[in-house]
Design a protein around this motif. Structure first.
Motif, mmCIF file in Angstrom:
data_model
loop_
_atom_site.group_PDB
_atom_site.id
_atom_site.type_symbol
_atom_site.label_atom_id
_atom_site.label_comp_id
_atom_site.label_asym_id
_atom_site.label_seq_id
_atom_site.Cartn_x
_atom_site.Cartn_y
_atom_site.Cartn_z
ATOM 1 N N PHE A 104 0.562 -0.739 -0.230
ATOM 2 C CA PHE A 104 -0.526 -0.108 0.044
ATOM 3 C C PHE A 104 0.954 1.641 -0.112
ATOM 4 C CE2 PHE A 104 -3.429 -2.117 2.446
ATOM 5 C CZ PHE A 104 -3.589 -3.242 0.905
ATOM 6 N N LEU A 105 2.122 1.409 0.478
ATOM 7 C CA LEU A 105 3.129 2.574 0.086
ATOM 8 C C LEU A 105 2.878 2.485 -1.049
ATOM 9 C CD1 LEU A 105 5.110 4.208 2.177
ATOM 10 C CD2 LEU A 105 6.244 2.596 0.712
ATOM 11 N N CYS A 106 2.384 3.311 -1.642
ATOM 12 C CA CYS A 106 1.609 3.820 -3.054
ATOM 13 C C CYS A 106 1.220 5.287 -3.517
ATOM 14 C CB CYS A 106 1.409 3.046 -4.355
ATOM 15 S SG CYS A 106 0.729 3.562 -5.559
ATOM 16 N N LEU A 107 0.891 6.050 -3.671
ATOM 17 C CA LEU A 107 0.277 7.418 -3.509
ATOM 18 C C LEU A 107 -1.424 6.974 -4.159
ATOM 19 C CD1 LEU A 107 2.547 10.103 -4.779
ATOM 20 C CD2 LEU A 107 1.231 9.848 -3.378
ATOM 21 N N ALA A 108 -1.600 6.267 -5.211
ATOM 22 C CA ALA A 108 -2.180 5.831 -5.382
ATOM 23 C C ALA A 108 -3.328 5.311 -4.936
ATOM 24 C CB ALA A 108 -2.460 4.675 -6.684
ATOM 25 N N LEU A 281 -11.970 6.830 -6.447
ATOM 26 C CA LEU A 281 -12.662 5.525 -6.232
ATOM 27 C C LEU A 281 -11.825 4.457 -7.562
ATOM 28 C CD1 LEU A 281 -16.042 6.056 -6.098
ATOM 29 C CD2 LEU A 281 -14.139 4.876 -4.056
ATOM 30 N N LEU A 282 -10.697 5.000 -8.746
ATOM 31 C CA LEU A 282 -10.966 4.627 -10.071
ATOM 32 C C LEU A 282 -9.409 4.048 -9.535
ATOM 33 C CD1 LEU A 282 -11.803 6.389 -13.182
ATOM 34 C CD2 LEU A 282 -12.362 4.133 -12.225
ATOM 35 N N SER A 283 -8.575 5.837 -8.542
ATOM 36 C CA SER A 283 -6.826 5.130 -8.758
ATOM 37 C C SER A 283 -6.770 4.461 -7.307
ATOM 38 C CB SER A 283 -6.894 6.375 -7.347
ATOM 39 O OG SER A 283 -5.288 6.645 -7.205
ATOM 40 N N ILE A 284 -7.683 4.100 -6.538
ATOM 41 C CA ILE A 284 -7.575 2.831 -5.791
ATOM 42 C C ILE A 284 -7.904 1.074 -6.456
ATOM 43 C CG2 ILE A 284 -8.653 1.859 -3.669
ATOM 44 C CD1 ILE A 284 -8.872 4.538 -2.419
ATOM 45 N N GLU A 288 -6.061 -2.293 -8.144
ATOM 46 C CA GLU A 288 -6.496 -3.497 -7.445
ATOM 47 C C GLU A 288 -6.727 -3.869 -8.264
ATOM 48 O OE1 GLU A 288 -6.093 -5.125 -3.831
ATOM 49 O OE2 GLU A 288 -4.958 -3.194 -4.102
ATOM 50 N N ALA A 289 -7.409 -3.695 -9.205
ATOM 51 C CA ALA A 289 -8.031 -4.925 -11.196
ATOM 52 C C ALA A 289 -6.400 -4.995 -11.047
ATOM 53 C CB ALA A 289 -8.480 -3.506 -11.092
ATOM 54 N N LEU A 290 -5.903 -4.342 -11.474
ATOM 55 C CA LEU A 290 -3.882 -4.596 -11.530
ATOM 56 C C LEU A 290 -3.929 -5.791 -11.135
ATOM 57 C CD1 LEU A 290 -1.848 -1.551 -12.457
ATOM 58 C CD2 LEU A 290 -3.563 -2.682 -14.717
ATOM 59 N N MET A 291 -3.676 -5.791 -10.144
ATOM 60 C CA MET A 291 -3.498 -6.932 -9.282
ATOM 61 C C MET A 291 -4.343 -7.830 -9.297
ATOM 62 S SD MET A 291 -1.983 -5.140 -5.558
ATOM 63 C CE MET A 291 -1.217 -6.112 -5.639
#
Length: 428
Positions: A104-108, A281-284, A288-291
């Motif tokens: 979670f260490l990500c600006l997104a 919300l898209l940022s988060i 997560e969808a990529l993962m």
């Protein structure tokens, strides 16, 4: 010429801001802990070191600066508005998220959370009196979320470039438990870069106006300055079905897509404030969808780093070893050693003993074509020429797949490494 001199003066001031910012050093400390844990794991699983902590740390910092300067140049023409208080709040949120999960260490995530809070607070009644009583609410309300989302988008575009160039460099071979309980080989790809951003922000009475306009229409005619914004970008991905370079290239392409979509959402939010919560919300959600997408694709593939009737699969090659000098590649299969077919590590050891001064190896490459390699053996060479084979069921340890939090890095003991009791109960 005057503009260039003014720009360099502001740039030096911004570097001084960065040097005095503790969060930049927190990012570097995290990277040191990350690489230290990786080196410990390599020693535990393979009894050798595949990466250098010092070399990889300074190289990561250097590439972080390259990525930061590239992103800063792009931001010169986008035009954003950020506040020092909002930057500080983002880092506080990032540290809290880091304690929960390392990934979670990500600006997104931090910008997404701040954007949702910004949108929700906007609907609360009596905001003026509440902001006076709680200064934190004013920081959240005043934050320019579209600008912050644009920064996240540009950083992920730069991250896509860094992953494509450097993503496979810090790939770590692993022993993992497969779907059917067997020990298989795999790779954990990871890369984290502390990125110093130098953002052009409006400042009344600052330097003279700029001769160009910006996409977001930021007013820089009255004056401007540079604000140092330390950020952390990075990724971590596990694969058992692809070569590290292929996985890194795939992740790089996905990051380009993520960055492009989020930038479009940030631009829409800039011109239409009601879209802010959607973009946040898209940022988060997209991150997560990529993962999730990578996990689904990975789960449908067959394990790549397992042995077969064609030979023993090479999981990794020790840097500077005879195997690297011979040109043995990850994923190739050792077919014969000194003319003898090999089906286990013991077979390789026995075949090498047949000629203590010279070694001939036949390998099958990715196209299943046979390559003939040979080399003299010298005193002090690795007992297997520096070849790390995919695991069999005699592997003493394997890595448990589980999410990690910050305290896993602060503890000295390796976490997630399990002893293979089945191997210990069987005679070698």
């Amino acid at each position: 010429m005057d503009l260039f001199v003014q720009f360099m003066e502001r740039f030096l001031d911004a570097i001084l801001q960065l040097v005095m910012n503790p969060f930049y050093y927190i990012g570097i400390l995290f990277i040191v802990l990350q690489y230290r844990k990786q080196v410990q794991l390599e020693r535990k699983l393979f009894h050798t070191k595949l990466h250098s902590l010092v070399n990889e740390t300074w190289r990561t910092v250097l590439w972080g600066w390259i990525g930061g300067l590239l992103a800063s140049v792009l931001m010169l023409f986008i035009g954003v508005t950020v506040q020092a208080e909002a930057v500080l709040l983002l880092w506080v949120i990032a540290v809290i998220l880091l304690i929960i999960r390392v990934r979670f260490l990500c600006l997104a995530y931090s910008v997404g959370i701040l954007g949702v809070a910004h949108a929700v607070i906007g609907y609360l009644p009596n905001m003026d009196s509440m902001q006076k009583a709680v200064p934190l609410l004013k920081i959240i309300t005043d934050a320019d979320i579209p600008s912050l989302l644009a920064i996240v988008a540009v950083l992920h575009l730069v991250e896509g470039l860094l992953v494509g160039v450097q993503g496979s460099r810090m790939a770590s071979p692993l022993f993992l438990e497969g779907k059917r309980g067997k020990i298989i080989g795999g790779y954990q790809l990871q890369g984290f870069w502390p990125v110093p951003l130098f953002l052009l922000v409006p400042l009344a009475g600052g330097a003279h106006g700029l001769p160009w306009g910006t996409l977001f229409g930021t007013n820089l005619a009255a004056g401007w300055t540079l604000l140092a914004f330390p950020a952390m970008i990075g990724f971590t991905e596990l694969t058992t079905s692809r070569l590290p370079k292929m996985q890194a290239r795939n992740n790089s392409n996905l990051l380009y897509i993520y960055g492009a979509i989020l930038f479009g959402a940030a631009a829409a939010a800039h011109f239409w404030s009601l879209f802010i919560i959607v973009a946040a919300l898209l940022s988060i959600a997209l991150h997560e969808a990529l993962m999730v997408y990578n996990r689904i694709v990975e789960s449908r593939q067959k394990p790549y780093y397992v042995h077969s009737n064609q030979g023993l699969t090479v999981l990794a090659v020790v840097p500077g070893s005879p195997a690297e000098a011979m040109g043995i590649q990850i994923g190739e299969k050792i077919y014969k050693v000194n003319g003898h077919r090999v089906a286990s590590k013991a077979d390789i050891h026995a075949a090498m003993q047949l000629n203590a001064a010279f070694c001939k190896i036949e390998v099958l490459d990715a196209r299943e074509e046979v390559r003939f390699l040979q080399r003299a053996i010298y005193a002090g060479d690795h007992h297997q020429l520096g070849i790390i084979l995919a695991p069999d069921q005699q592997a003493l340890y394997y890595l448990e797949q589980k999410p990690l939090h910050l305290f896993s890095y602060l503890r000295g003991k390796l976490t997630g490494v399990l002893s293979n009791d089945t191997a210990k109960s069987k005679p070698l």
